[in-house]
Scaffold this motif. Sequence first.
Motif, short mmCIF file in Angstrom:
data_model
loop_
_atom_site.label_atom_id
_atom_site.label_comp_id
_atom_site.label_asym_id
_atom_site.label_seq_id
_atom_site.Cartn_x
_atom_site.Cartn_y
_atom_site.Cartn_z
N LYS A 144 -14.21 3.06 -26.13
CA LYS A 144 -15.60 3.00 -25.69
C LYS A 144 -15.76 2.02 -24.53
O LYS A 144 -16.44 2.30 -23.54
CB LYS A 144 -16.51 2.60 -26.85
CG LYS A 144 -18.00 2.60 -26.48
CD LYS A 144 -18.87 2.28 -27.69
CE LYS A 144 -20.34 2.28 -27.32
NZ LYS A 144 -21.21 2.01 -28.50
N PHE A 145 -15.11 0.85 -24.65
CA PHE A 145 -15.21 -0.16 -23.61
C PHE A 145 -14.66 0.33 -22.28
O PHE A 145 -15.26 0.10 -21.22
CB PHE A 145 -14.45 -1.42 -24.05
CG PHE A 145 -14.45 -2.52 -23.03
CD1 PHE A 145 -15.58 -3.30 -22.83
CD2 PHE A 145 -13.32 -2.77 -22.27
CE1 PHE A 145 -15.59 -4.32 -21.87
CE2 PHE A 145 -13.31 -3.79 -21.32
CZ PHE A 145 -14.45 -4.56 -21.12
N CYS A 146 -13.52 1.01 -22.33
CA CYS A 146 -12.88 1.50 -21.09
C CYS A 146 -13.36 2.89 -20.69
O CYS A 146 -12.93 3.41 -19.67
CB CYS A 146 -11.36 1.52 -21.28
SG CYS A 146 -10.62 -0.10 -21.51
N LYS A 147 -14.24 3.48 -21.51
CA LYS A 147 -14.73 4.84 -21.26
C LYS A 147 -13.56 5.82 -21.14
O LYS A 147 -13.44 6.58 -20.18
CB LYS A 147 -15.63 4.88 -20.03
CG LYS A 147 -16.86 3.97 -20.13
CD LYS A 147 -17.72 4.06 -18.88
CE LYS A 147 -18.94 3.17 -18.97
NZ LYS A 147 -18.59 1.72 -18.95
N THR A 148 -12.70 5.76 -22.15
CA THR A 148 -11.48 6.56 -22.16
C THR A 148 -11.72 7.92 -22.80
O THR A 148 -12.40 8.04 -23.81
CB THR A 148 -10.38 5.83 -22.96
OG1 THR A 148 -10.19 4.53 -22.40
CG2 THR A 148 -9.07 6.59 -22.91
N ARG A 149 -11.15 8.93 -22.21
CA ARG A 149 -11.25 10.29 -22.74
C ARG A 149 -10.47 10.39 -24.04
O ARG A 149 -9.29 10.03 -24.11
CB ARG A 149 -10.69 11.27 -21.71
CG ARG A 149 -10.72 12.74 -22.15
CD ARG A 149 -10.10 13.60 -21.05
NE ARG A 149 -10.06 15.00 -21.40
CZ ARG A 149 -11.04 15.86 -21.20
NH1 ARG A 149 -12.18 15.45 -20.66
NH2 ARG A 149 -10.92 17.14 -21.52
N VAL A 150 -11.12 10.87 -25.09
CA VAL A 150 -10.47 11.08 -26.38
C VAL A 150 -10.58 12.57 -26.72
O VAL A 150 -11.68 13.07 -26.95
CB VAL A 150 -11.15 10.25 -27.49
CG1 VAL A 150 -10.48 10.53 -28.84
CG2 VAL A 150 -11.08 8.76 -27.17
#
Length: 280
Positions: A144-150
Amino acid sequence: PEWSDEWTAAEGGFACALDLVRYIRKEFGDSFGISVAGYPEGHPNRISQLTDEEAANMSDSEKGRCCTHDGITYVCKDDDYKKEMDYLKEKVDAGGDFIITQMFFDAEVFKTFVKDCREWGINCPVVPGLMCINAYPGFKKMTKFCKTRVPKDLGEKMDAMKDDPDAVKKFGVTFGSEICRSLLDSGVEILHFYTLNLEKVVYGITDDLGITSGLVEKSDEKDAKDMVAVGSAWARVGDKVKGSAGEGVVKEMRKDGTAVIEVDGKDVEMAKGSYEKVFS
């Protein structure tokens, strides 16, 4: 700095990584190998929160690197992604020898990034930065912090085992091995793991890949709860640190980051942020 909400360059200092790369090459020539950072999904500062209308009208490339957290869609828009790639090219042209990427959990995002690098004339090695899955809370916080694609299936599996720490670690090995195999099959020659000083999942992955043998049985993470982040390093009981009261050895780490340090035979308390680890 703790007293400011945003970072500003010190007078006469470096404003960005490009400045540092240029300085090293100018002052030290080829004495050092230089790695520069790459962001397959775009730097977090360039990732935008989208409206419902914008999310519905993303380009194909944007759809390939976007992410959704708490029902909100984020993406590094194509124009911003181009700026990211242009800047990366500058860093490499200035003297960067290879690229290590920001963490990602979708192998296809990395593969697209490598392809884009080549189209931009960036021909140095691109090393995937792999964040191992060790715990559900940490996974959720960092993505969430890094706005990473999951990927959807990964998110669903993590949610299903969120209350079972042992299952999460076991899955971390399985998922890590799968994504590594996909990367190696695509031509990747080097894997870079962000371990956070936790070796069990990494050892499980390297054992599973056949890179190592029997390391996971030798892993020992009983001191993991004693680790406290201090700046860019980790300090734990037994480490040598230094601060305003002098240099000594950590005897106790408290939950708030305060360290009890033996300095010249006396126990001294140092608050979080007032000491740093000494690397010998």
